[in-house]
Design an enzyme around this catalytic site. Structure first.
Site, PDB file in Angstrom:
ATOM      1  N   ARG A   1     -18.001 -40.944   6.992  1.00  0.00           N
ATOM      2  CA  ARG A   1     -19.407 -41.780   6.832  1.00  0.00           C
ATOM      3  C   ARG A   1     -19.814 -42.028   8.598  1.00  0.00           C
ATOM      4  O   ARG A   1     -18.256 -42.779   9.327  1.00  0.00           O
ATOM      5  CB  ARG A   1     -20.171 -42.986   6.284  1.00  0.00           C
TER       6      ARG A   1
ATOM      7  N   ILE B   1     -20.161 -43.843  11.921  1.00  0.00           N
ATOM      8  CA  ILE B   1     -19.841 -45.238  12.031  1.00  0.00           C
ATOM      9  C   ILE B   1     -21.173 -46.389  12.835  1.00  0.00           C
ATOM     10  O   ILE B   1     -21.949 -47.109  12.739  1.00  0.00           O
ATOM     11  CB  ILE B   1     -18.876 -45.782  13.121  1.00  0.00           C
TER      12      ILE B   1
ATOM     13  N   ASN C   1     -23.273 -30.806  18.003  1.00  0.00           N
ATOM     14  CA  ASN C   1     -23.333 -31.036  19.306  1.00  0.00           C
ATOM     15  C   ASN C   1     -22.492 -30.477  19.535  1.00  0.00           C
ATOM     16  O   ASN C   1     -21.397 -30.911  20.073  1.00  0.00           O
ATOM     17  CB  ASN C   1     -24.053 -32.509  19.323  1.00  0.00           C
TER      18      ASN C   1
ATOM     19  N   GLU D   1     -20.160 -37.004  21.893  1.00  0.00           N
ATOM     20  CA  GLU D   1     -19.434 -37.954  22.506  1.00  0.00           C
ATOM     21  C   GLU D   1     -18.230 -37.459  21.974  1.00  0.00           C
ATOM     22  O   GLU D   1     -17.166 -37.859  23.447  1.00  0.00           O
ATOM     23  CB  GLU D   1     -20.033 -38.628  21.416  1.00  0.00           C
ATOM     24  N   VAL D   2     -18.059 -37.139  20.990  1.00  0.00           N
ATOM     25  CA  VAL D   2     -16.165 -36.849  20.641  1.00  0.00           C
ATOM     26  C   VAL D   2     -15.455 -35.485  20.378  1.00  0.00           C
ATOM     27  O   VAL D   2     -16.705 -34.117  19.993  1.00  0.00           O
ATOM     28  CB  VAL D   2     -15.984 -37.330  19.575  1.00  0.00           C
TER      29      VAL D   2
ATOM     30  N   HIS E   1     -16.882 -31.442  15.084  1.00  0.00           N
ATOM     31  CA  HIS E   1     -17.746 -32.010  13.699  1.00  0.00           C
ATOM     32  C   HIS E   1     -18.886 -31.490  13.258  1.00  0.00           C
ATOM     33  O   HIS E   1     -19.652 -31.134  14.505  1.00  0.00           O
ATOM     34  CB  HIS E   1     -17.171 -33.528  14.074  1.00  0.00           C
ATOM     35  N   MET E   2     -18.601 -30.970  12.268  1.00  0.00           N
ATOM     36  CA  MET E   2     -20.412 -31.058  11.165  1.00  0.00           C
ATOM     37  C   MET E   2     -21.243 -32.708  11.057  1.00  0.00           C
ATOM     38  O   MET E   2     -20.898 -32.932   9.913  1.00  0.00           O
ATOM     39  CB  MET E   2     -20.954 -30.563  10.764  1.00  0.00           C
ATOM     40  N   HIS E   3     -22.201 -32.654  12.019  1.00  0.00           N
ATOM     41  CA  HIS E   3     -22.822 -33.621  11.170  1.00  0.00           C
ATOM     42  C   HIS E   3     -23.385 -33.214   9.868  1.00  0.00           C
ATOM     43  O   HIS E   3     -24.519 -32.216   9.816  1.00  0.00           O
ATOM     44  CB  HIS E   3     -24.320 -34.731  12.165  1.00  0.00           C
TER      45      HIS E   3
HETATM   46  P1  AMP Z   1     -21.239 -35.902  18.666  1.00  0.00           P
HETATM   47  O1  AMP Z   1     -22.406 -37.316  19.402  1.00  0.00           O
HETATM   48  O2  AMP Z   1     -21.839 -34.773  18.175  1.00  0.00           O
HETATM   49  O3  AMP Z   1     -20.074 -36.054  19.825  1.00  0.00           O
HETATM   50  O4  AMP Z   1     -20.776 -37.659  17.601  1.00  0.00           O
HETATM   51  C1  AMP Z   1     -19.433 -38.003  17.076  1.00  0.00           C
HETATM   52  C2  AMP Z   1     -20.336 -39.058  16.014  1.00  0.00           C
HETATM   53  O5  AMP Z   1     -19.380 -39.940  15.937  1.00  0.00           O
HETATM   54  C3  AMP Z   1     -21.525 -40.254  16.870  1.00  0.00           C
HETATM   55  O6  AMP Z   1     -22.561 -40.375  16.248  1.00  0.00           O
HETATM   56  C4  AMP Z   1     -20.113 -41.428  16.648  1.00  0.00           C
HETATM   57  O7  AMP Z   1     -21.329 -42.716  16.281  1.00  0.00           O
HETATM   58  C5  AMP Z   1     -19.474 -40.747  15.397  1.00  0.00           C
HETATM   59  N1  AMP Z   1     -18.280 -41.556  15.660  1.00  0.00           N
HETATM   60  C6  AMP Z   1     -17.602 -42.203  16.727  1.00  0.00           C
HETATM   61  N2  AMP Z   1     -16.267 -42.901  16.879  1.00  0.00           N
HETATM   62  C7  AMP Z   1     -16.355 -43.409  15.119  1.00  0.00           C
HETATM   63  C8  AMP Z   1     -16.139 -44.236  14.191  1.00  0.00           C
HETATM   64  N3  AMP Z   1     -14.186 -44.497  14.887  1.00  0.00           N
HETATM   65  N4  AMP Z   1     -16.312 -43.563  12.812  1.00  0.00           N
HETATM   66  C9  AMP Z   1     -16.455 -42.614  12.615  1.00  0.00           C
HETATM   67  N5  AMP Z   1     -18.164 -42.258  13.518  1.00  0.00           N
HETATM   68  C10 AMP Z   1     -17.805 -42.283  14.435  1.00  0.00           C
END
Ligand code: AMP
Length: 105
Positions: free
Chosen positions: A28, A30, A85, A93-94, A98-100
């Site tokens: 899920r 965060i 993204n 961001e990460v 990853h797929m949302h």
């Molecule tokens: P993106 O902008 O596509 O890289 O999305 C990264 C997503 O990872 C964001 O929606 C964040 O809220 C989520 N995220 C970052 N750190 C964590 C974490 N420790 N646990 C769960 N989700 C996270």
């Protein structure tokens, strides 16, 4: 240095894990932007969609089959959005692919 998602996969930091199999994990988000907001994350640390190559075909397919499976398990079949993204300077961001999966159902 390993990504935050690799740390979650290795149980170095906590997360709400919804599903796991040999090559990926579903957690899920965060900071959810919808009633249901999951992240489908390969255990292989691919940086972004632009970094996928031929050997990742089965893994990428598994992300979609897993999205379908977890949506079904949560009772949101036919009622969700999937997105990636892909922009290192802003949206993403990460730096671990990853797929949302989001749904307001
Ligand atoms: P993106 O902008 O596509 O890289 O999305 C990264 C997503 O990872 C964001 O929606 C964040 O809220 C989520 N995220 C970052 N750190 C964590 C974490 N420790 N646990 C769960 N989700 C996270």
């Amino acid at each position: 240095m390993s990504s935050v998602f690799t740390k979650i996969i290795n149980r170095e930091i906590p997360s709400d894990i919804v599903y796991e199999q040999d090559n990926l994990i579903v957690i899920r988000d965060i900071n959810p932007i919808a009633k249901t907001h999951l992240l489908i994350i390969p255990k292989k640390e691919i940086v972004t969609v632009d970094d996928i190559d031929e050997q990742d075909r089965d893994l990428i397919a598994d992300m979609f089959f897993t999205a379908k499976k977890v949506a079904s398990n949560l009772g949101i079949t036919w009622a969700y959005q999937l997105h990636f993204n892909v922009w290192k300077e802003w949206w993403q961001e990460v730096m671990h692919i990853h797929m949302h999966l989001t749904s307001n159902k």
